[in-house]
Design a protein around this motif. Structure first.
Motif, PDB file in Angstrom:
ATOM      1  N   LYS A 187       4.088  -8.171  12.775  1.00 38.19           N
ATOM      2  CA  LYS A 187       5.378  -8.174  13.453  1.00 38.19           C
ATOM      3  C   LYS A 187       6.042  -6.786  13.497  1.00 38.19           C
ATOM      4  CE  LYS A 187       9.497 -10.915  13.972  1.00 38.19           C
ATOM      5  NZ  LYS A 187      10.342 -11.964  13.460  1.00 38.19           N
ATOM      6  N   VAL A 188       5.960  -6.033  12.397  1.00 33.48           N
ATOM      7  CA  VAL A 188       6.677  -4.742  12.355  1.00 33.48           C
ATOM      8  C   VAL A 188       5.752  -3.565  12.092  1.00 33.48           C
ATOM      9  CG1 VAL A 188       8.847  -5.801  11.627  1.00 33.48           C
ATOM     10  CG2 VAL A 188       7.211  -4.997   9.896  1.00 33.48           C
ATOM     11  N   GLY A 189       4.465  -3.814  11.979  1.00 33.86           N
ATOM     12  CA  GLY A 189       3.525  -2.733  11.672  1.00 33.86           C
ATOM     13  C   GLY A 189       3.413  -2.513  10.181  1.00 33.86           C
ATOM     14  N   ALA A 190       2.293  -1.918   9.792  1.00 34.96           N
ATOM     15  CA  ALA A 190       2.023  -1.726   8.362  1.00 34.96           C
ATOM     16  C   ALA A 190       3.111  -0.905   7.676  1.00 34.96           C
ATOM     17  CB  ALA A 190       0.666  -1.050   8.178  1.00 34.96           C
ATOM     18  N   GLN A 191       3.585   0.127   8.379  1.00 35.80           N
ATOM     19  CA  GLN A 191       4.500   1.075   7.750  1.00 35.80           C
ATOM     20  C   GLN A 191       5.833   0.434   7.353  1.00 35.80           C
ATOM     21  OE1 GLN A 191       4.834   4.569  10.144  1.00 35.80           O
ATOM     22  NE2 GLN A 191       5.090   5.885   8.353  1.00 35.80           N
ATOM     23  N   ASN A 192       6.227  -0.583   8.090  1.00 31.74           N
ATOM     24  CA  ASN A 192       7.515  -1.226   7.806  1.00 31.74           C
ATOM     25  C   ASN A 192       7.362  -2.609   7.164  1.00 31.74           C
ATOM     26  OD1 ASN A 192       9.041   0.907   8.991  1.00 31.74           O
ATOM     27  ND2 ASN A 192       8.442   0.151  11.009  1.00 31.74           N
TER      28      ASN A 192
ATOM     29  N   ILE B 217       3.788  -9.721  -1.114  1.00 33.87           N
ATOM     30  CA  ILE B 217       2.518  -8.995  -1.019  1.00 33.87           C
ATOM     31  C   ILE B 217       2.280  -8.687   0.457  1.00 33.87           C
ATOM     32  CG2 ILE B 217       0.053  -9.027  -1.524  1.00 33.87           C
ATOM     33  CD1 ILE B 217       0.633 -11.216  -3.607  1.00 33.87           C
ATOM     34  N   THR B 218       2.151  -7.394   0.747  1.00 32.03           N
ATOM     35  CA  THR B 218       2.101  -7.013   2.165  1.00 32.03           C
ATOM     36  C   THR B 218       0.797  -6.331   2.566  1.00 32.03           C
ATOM     37  OG1 THR B 218       3.329  -5.036   1.526  1.00 32.03           O
ATOM     38  CG2 THR B 218       4.594  -6.846   2.485  1.00 32.03           C
ATOM     39  N   SER B 219      -0.141  -6.148   1.645  1.00 33.63           N
ATOM     40  CA  SER B 219      -1.408  -5.516   2.023  1.00 33.63           C
ATOM     41  C   SER B 219      -2.509  -5.937   1.052  1.00 33.63           C
ATOM     42  CB  SER B 219      -1.271  -3.988   2.005  1.00 33.63           C
ATOM     43  OG  SER B 219      -1.264  -3.523   0.668  1.00 33.63           O
ATOM     44  N   ALA B 220      -3.740  -5.611   1.443  1.00 30.91           N
ATOM     45  CA  ALA B 220      -4.877  -5.938   0.575  1.00 30.91           C
ATOM     46  C   ALA B 220      -4.793  -5.167  -0.738  1.00 30.91           C
ATOM     47  CB  ALA B 220      -6.185  -5.624   1.290  1.00 30.91           C
ATOM     48  N   ASP B 221      -4.364  -3.889  -0.666  1.00 30.02           N
ATOM     49  CA  ASP B 221      -4.163  -3.117  -1.909  1.00 30.02           C
ATOM     50  C   ASP B 221      -3.153  -3.824  -2.798  1.00 30.02           C
ATOM     51  OD1 ASP B 221      -5.843  -0.978  -1.215  1.00 30.02           O
ATOM     52  OD2 ASP B 221      -4.244  -0.004  -0.073  1.00 30.02           O
ATOM     53  N   GLY B 222      -2.087  -4.270  -2.167  1.00 34.04           N
ATOM     54  CA  GLY B 222      -1.022  -4.934  -2.904  1.00 34.04           C
ATOM     55  C   GLY B 222      -1.487  -6.231  -3.534  1.00 34.04           C
ATOM     56  N   LEU B 223      -2.328  -6.952  -2.817  1.00 36.73           N
ATOM     57  CA  LEU B 223      -2.855  -8.202  -3.363  1.00 36.73           C
ATOM     58  C   LEU B 223      -3.730  -7.921  -4.587  1.00 36.73           C
ATOM     59  CD1 LEU B 223      -3.328 -11.239  -3.278  1.00 36.73           C
ATOM     60  CD2 LEU B 223      -5.155 -10.855  -1.608  1.00 36.73           C
TER      61      LEU B 223
ATOM     62  N   GLN C 262      17.556   5.682  11.973  1.00 33.93           N
ATOM     63  CA  GLN C 262      17.572   6.455  13.226  1.00 33.93           C
ATOM     64  C   GLN C 262      16.277   6.289  14.019  1.00 33.93           C
ATOM     65  OE1 GLN C 262      18.477  10.450  11.957  1.00 33.93           O
ATOM     66  NE2 GLN C 262      20.347   9.777  10.940  1.00 33.93           N
ATOM     67  N   ARG C 263      15.232   5.873  13.337  1.00 34.18           N
ATOM     68  CA  ARG C 263      13.967   5.743  14.067  1.00 34.18           C
ATOM     69  C   ARG C 263      13.432   4.304  14.092  1.00 34.18           C
ATOM     70  NH1 ARG C 263      10.006   5.761  10.136  1.00 34.18           N
ATOM     71  NH2 ARG C 263      10.602   6.750   8.174  1.00 34.18           N
ATOM     72  N   VAL C 264      13.997   3.446  13.275  1.00 35.21           N
ATOM     73  CA  VAL C 264      13.584   2.047  13.276  1.00 35.21           C
ATOM     74  C   VAL C 264      14.823   1.178  13.458  1.00 35.21           C
ATOM     75  CG1 VAL C 264      12.401   0.219  12.003  1.00 35.21           C
ATOM     76  CG2 VAL C 264      11.698   2.600  11.669  1.00 35.21           C
ATOM     77  N   SER C 265      14.773   0.282  14.415  1.00 26.65           N
ATOM     78  CA  SER C 265      15.930  -0.579  14.659  1.00 26.65           C
ATOM     79  C   SER C 265      16.028  -1.654  13.573  1.00 26.65           C
ATOM     80  CB  SER C 265      15.799  -1.254  16.024  1.00 26.65           C
ATOM     81  OG  SER C 265      16.761  -2.285  16.132  1.00 26.65           O
TER      82      SER C 265
ATOM     83  N   SER D   6       0.832  -1.201   0.000  1.00 26.51           N
ATOM     84  CA  SER D   6       0.000   0.000   0.000  1.00 26.51           C
ATOM     85  C   SER D   6       0.867   1.253   0.000  1.00 26.51           C
ATOM     86  CB  SER D   6      -0.902   0.032   1.237  1.00 26.51           C
ATOM     87  OG  SER D   6      -1.893  -0.962   1.134  1.00 26.51           O
ATOM     88  N   ALA D   7       0.319   2.309  -0.620  1.00 27.28           N
ATOM     89  CA  ALA D   7       0.994   3.605  -0.591  1.00 27.28           C
ATOM     90  C   ALA D   7       1.202   4.022   0.860  1.00 27.28           C
ATOM     91  CB  ALA D   7       0.155   4.639  -1.318  1.00 27.28           C
ATOM     92  N   GLY D   8       2.341   4.594   1.140  1.00 23.25           N
ATOM     93  CA  GLY D   8       2.636   5.049   2.496  1.00 23.25           C
ATOM     94  C   GLY D   8       3.216   3.969   3.376  1.00 23.25           C
ATOM     95  N   GLU D   9       3.420   2.781   2.823  1.00 23.72           N
ATOM     96  CA  GLU D   9       3.957   1.687   3.638  1.00 23.72           C
ATOM     97  C   GLU D   9       5.365   1.296   3.199  1.00 23.72           C
ATOM     98  OE1 GLU D   9       1.031  -1.434   3.945  1.00 23.72           O
ATOM     99  OE2 GLU D   9      -0.392  -0.118   4.967  1.00 23.72           O
ATOM    100  N   GLY D  10       6.044   2.246   2.529  1.00 21.74           N
ATOM    101  CA  GLY D  10       7.476   2.073   2.272  1.00 21.74           C
ATOM    102  C   GLY D  10       7.840   1.116   1.162  1.00 21.74           C
ATOM    103  N   VAL D  11       6.928   0.872   0.235  1.00 19.36           N
ATOM    104  CA  VAL D  11       7.215  -0.106  -0.827  1.00 19.36           C
ATOM    105  C   VAL D  11       8.361   0.379  -1.726  1.00 19.36           C
ATOM    106  CG1 VAL D  11       6.275  -1.317  -2.822  1.00 19.36           C
ATOM    107  CG2 VAL D  11       4.833  -0.924  -0.803  1.00 19.36           C
ATOM    108  N   GLN D  12       8.286   1.635  -2.151  1.00 14.28           N
ATOM    109  CA  GLN D  12       9.309   2.138  -3.087  1.00 14.28           C
ATOM    110  C   GLN D  12      10.684   2.184  -2.403  1.00 14.28           C
ATOM    111  OE1 GLN D  12       8.363   2.352  -6.220  1.00 14.28           O
ATOM    112  NE2 GLN D  12       6.236   1.985  -5.590  1.00 14.28           N
ATOM    113  N   LEU D  13      10.679   2.578  -1.145  1.00 16.43           N
ATOM    114  CA  LEU D  13      11.945   2.638  -0.410  1.00 16.43           C
ATOM    115  C   LEU D  13      12.527   1.234  -0.234  1.00 16.43           C
ATOM    116  CD1 LEU D  13      13.853   4.623   1.112  1.00 16.43           C
ATOM    117  CD2 LEU D  13      12.649   3.952   3.214  1.00 16.43           C
ATOM    118  N   ALA D  14      11.660   0.293   0.103  1.00 14.99           N
ATOM    119  CA  ALA D  14      12.124  -1.085   0.287  1.00 14.99           C
ATOM    120  C   ALA D  14      12.726  -1.631  -1.001  1.00 14.99           C
ATOM    121  CB  ALA D  14      10.961  -1.963   0.756  1.00 14.99           C
TER     122      ALA D  14
END
Lengths: 374, 422
Positions: B375-380, B331-337, B412-415, B269-277
């Motif tokens: 495990k890591v939340g939607a954003q990660n 695939i990490t979200s319903a949008d993604g599916l 710096q904000r996520v281990s 999903s948008a906002g869940e770091g797909v492009q960065l990942a």
């Protein structure tokens, strides 16, 4: 490891296009944001000596023309909806004979279509931009290396011929990140517009054998400049259709075609004994290169022509194609716009296309078409 | 004041009695009063009867498109960026209508220029059609019953838009002082000159007097604003630096362990770091001596809907950057599916890593269900899917991905530890 190279850059085509255009002589970017040309706008804010955000695309082209009249070399980047708005003003800039580059990042149409989906659907539009059958020199980069070389050539052509030039590209070429060895990038010469240096009266549209008039910016106070978008004589005076004025207008096409060999760029990878030729440009050229690689790996003989200068349509392309029994033109649009430009409605024996919309054409489709019994 | 000629002295190309003559003559006089020389001036004209006067001016002349003269002149003014140059626009009421945005924008931004609107309240060149400036009751050849609506008050509009100087004059006699005040204003100035078209306006409205017409239309003849300080400054990037920074290079430190090119799709999903990942994945591959490409796919909406990316990693340079049938799919979200269902259906082998909250799509691939989101939340979740697949598929050492992650400010904000634990 990458043979002979330890470090690769991870970059998109927008970055190379922007850097190349500036090094080649562009000093101003004026734009209205539109997907998928966004990165070109973003990089412009960092790289051009002057960057202006215009309120719409008509204003964009008018401001660009104004900057060019003042002696600058402007660039913009847009997509079909913006280009459509620019159309009349591009005609004006062509009649004024102003150097500028319009980067047209193609996306899926018609109308607003799908902004985030690439396409190669605007070649026919660009071909018909100027009313009356006149041509805007048009280039299309086929890979990241071309984003460097071809962009500079586009800018240089705009300056040398005093004309708007279109750099026709598409979403994936300017947005996809790629590992790229940039150690071999060529030095780019910075060009300036040739200005009038005579001591006699400046005649704005008077030409020598080059058919390109000397330029004078309105910033100077020595010679009166007269630029006219309507039909005009060599002095820039509006005329109805006097022979001199009509000859001056016809010269717009003559200057572009006269110098074509100086800016005609293409890759021709011919294989001895091949009877099949794949022809492509832009984003589909990479799929074509991969298809040709696969075909040859299977022992098939096939040649490849990648057109980089698209307009004016070069007779060389047709002559090359006519050496082959089978010609497959690969482009991401519905009806084969380059195919029609090269071969017309009549086509020719052994001609076919690989076309798609809303997705990139894959190498396997090209392989299948080349292998198809015709 | 000087005596320098701005006009050629030949007959002006207008009908007998046309107000355009007075505008041209008063313009010359105003420029003389301000001691300009012809080549200090750039006259930008428009389409319409007034526009053809440029052949009589000894200034620089630019004859552009209908309604666009104000935008063209703004570009010239900004491009010149020279207070000693005077950029003047001649436009008509038709051109002002077409180019209203350019006028509003010019006044708003404060381009250093003067617009002279020749308002004769109709389209004179095309047969006397009404314009948006035609006042109520005014008759034209194509509107013999008279206009039923009021015309634009361009002066009030320019006042609201922030023009530095605005004045309306009746175009009879000497109004050169008004023009001179406008010409000497720094910033955007506009003078509306009221005229009546002798060919169409007079004939359609016999006996009508211009001053009375203006008064009855409610158009005030006055200075609306003056001496405002709003001057456009052409931006100058004094120190533009090359976009080809060495920081963009990735120097190999590890070795990739793939036997053939691998095509990987991340879909979330948008906002869940797909492009960065996806970018991390590609960069980590490069850190391992591989070639890599990363292509994004997303709808036009920002922050909602699916977000997908295709990454190809290879020992050889990659020509074709598409990957219609991925080897690996996360695939990490319903949008993604929703987005990836077609690609999953095409897969005849390979692996799909899918969040445990989702149903398994029809596919020929092996499916591995992972609680990415839990495990890591939607954003990660997308980032976690990349760590997970690298750890499982062994394209290259996990350390490569870890290094790329640690070099980014997200570390710096996520281990990184939460991703390294498979």
């Amino acid at each position: 490891m990458h043979p002979g190279k330890t470090s690769l850059a991870f970059i998109d085509g927008s970055r190379l296009i922007t850097e190349s255009l500036v090094r080649a002589g562009a000093d101003t970017f004026i734009g209205y944001p539109i997907t998928p040309a966004n990165l070109l706008y973003l990089y412009a804010t960092k790289r051009y000596p002057t960057m202006l955000a215009a309120p719409d695309e008509i204003t964009t082209l008018q401001w660009m023309s104004g900057f060019a009249i003042a002696g600058h070399v402007p660039v913009t980047a847009t997509s079909f909806p913006g280009y459509a708005l620019m159309l009349e003003s591009i005609n004006m800039a062509a009649m004024f004979e102003l150097p500028m580059v319009i980067v047209l990042v193609q996306r899926l149409g018609p109308a607003t279509g799908t902004a985030t989906c690439g396409a190669q659907g605007d070649l026919s539009l660009v071909h018909g931009t100027l009313s009356g059958g006149y041509t805007l020199p048009t280039f299309s980069p086929s890979n990241l290396n071309d984003c460097w070389d071809i962009s500079a050539k586009a800018l240089h052509t705009a300056i040398r011929l005093r004309t708007p030039v279109v750099l026709l590209t598409s979403k994936e070429m300017v947005m996809t990140l790629q590992a790229f060895d940039w150690s071999h990038l060529a030095e780019i010469e910075t060009l300036k517009v040739k200005t009038f240096s005579g001591s006699d009266t400046y005649i704005p549209y008077k030409v020598d054998e080059s058919l390109v008039p000397d330029f004078m910016p309105v910033s100077q106070n020595n010679h009166a400049v007269r630029l006219t978008a309507s039909t005009h004589d060599t002095k820039g005076f509006l005329q109805n259709s006097t022979p001199e004025a009509i000859e001056n207008t016809k010269r717009l096409e003559a200057k572009v075609t006269k110098h074509l060999q100086e800016y005609l760029l293409f890759d021709l990878d011919e294989q001895a004994g091949a009877q099949h030729l794949v022809v492509s440009y832009g984003i589909s050229a990479q799929a074509s290169r991969e298809a040709v690689r696969q075909l040859r790996a299977r022992g098939e003989k096939v040649s490849l022509l990648v057109a980089k200068t698209l307009l004016p349509v070069s007779r060389d392309y047709v002559d090359i194609a006519n050496r082959y029994e089978r010609v497959v033109v690969v482009e991401e649009n519905l009806t084969g716009q380059l195919r029609q430009l090269l071969f017309g409605a009549a086509g020719r024996n052994g001609l076919s296309g690989v076309n798609a919309i809303a997705r990139m054409i894959s190498p396997s489709e090209i392989v299948d078409e080349v292998m198809r019994k015709f | 004041m000087n005596n320098v000629k701005f006009l050629t002295g030949g007959q002006l190309p207008f009908c007998k009695g046309c107000g355009h003559v007075a505008v041209a003559q008063n313009t010359e006089k105003a420029l003389q009063k301000l001691d300009f020389n012809p080549l200090d001036v750039v006259l930008v004209t428009d389409i319409g009867c007034h526009g053809i006067v440029d052949k009589n001016f000894l200034t620089h002349n630019v004859h552009g498109l209908h309604g666009r003269s104000s935008a063209l002149a703004a570009g010239i003014s900004a491009g010149l960026s020279n207070p000693n140059k005077k950029v003047i626009v001649f436009t008509g009421d038709g051109g002002a209508t077409i180019g209203m945005q350019h006028l509003v924008g010019g006044a708003h931004l404060g381009f250093d220029m003067t617009v002279v609107v020749h308002n004769n309240m109709l389209y004179g060149m095309t047969g006397g059609q009404p314009s948006e400036f035609t006042p109520c009751g005014f008759k034209t050849p194509t509107l013999p019953e008279g206009s039923t609506k009021s015309g634009y008050d361009i002066c009030e509009l320019m006042l609201a838009a922030g023009a530095a100087y605005v004045e309306r004059v009746v175009g009879i006699g000497d109004f050169s002082d008004s023009l001179a005040r406008a010409f000497s204003t720094k910033g955007f100035s506009l003078v509306e000159v009221m005229e009546i078209c002798t060919s169409y306006g007079v004939k359609s409205n016999p006996g009508m007097k211009l001053p009375k017409l203006v008064e009855e239309a409610g158009w005030k003849v006055k200075v609306f604003t003056e001496a405002k300080q709003r001057l456009f400054q052409t931006p100058q990037n004094s120190n533009p630096t090359s976009l080809l920074s060495e920081k963009l290079e990735v120097e190999p430190k590890y070795s990739g362990a793939i036997s053939k090119p691998v095509s990987i799709m991340l879909s979330g999903s948008a906002g869940e770091g797909v492009q960065l990942a996806a970018e991390f994945l590609a960069r980590a591959a490069m850190l391992s001596g591989l070639y890599a490409t990363k292509k994004g796919s997303y709808p036009v909406t920002v922050g909602v809907g699916y977000s997908a990316a295709e990454v190809i990693i290879s020992h050889e340079p990659i020509l074709y950057t598409g990957s219609p049938v991925p080897d690996i799919l996360a695939i990490t979200s319903a949008d993604g599916l929703g987005y990836a269902r077609t690609a999953a259906g095409r897969m005849k082998g390979g692996t799909i890593y899918i969040d445990q909250s989702l149903d398994i799509p029809q596919t020929g691939a092996e499916t591995v269900v992972i609680p990415f989101r839990e495990k890591v939340g939607a954003q990660n979740s997308s980032l976690y899917s990349v760590f997970y697949m690298v750890g499982s598929q062994h394209f290259f050492p996990m350390e490569a991905l870890r290094d790329i992650f640690m070099a980014n400010k997200i570390s710096q904000r996520v281990s990184v530890d939460i991703f390294m634990q498979l």
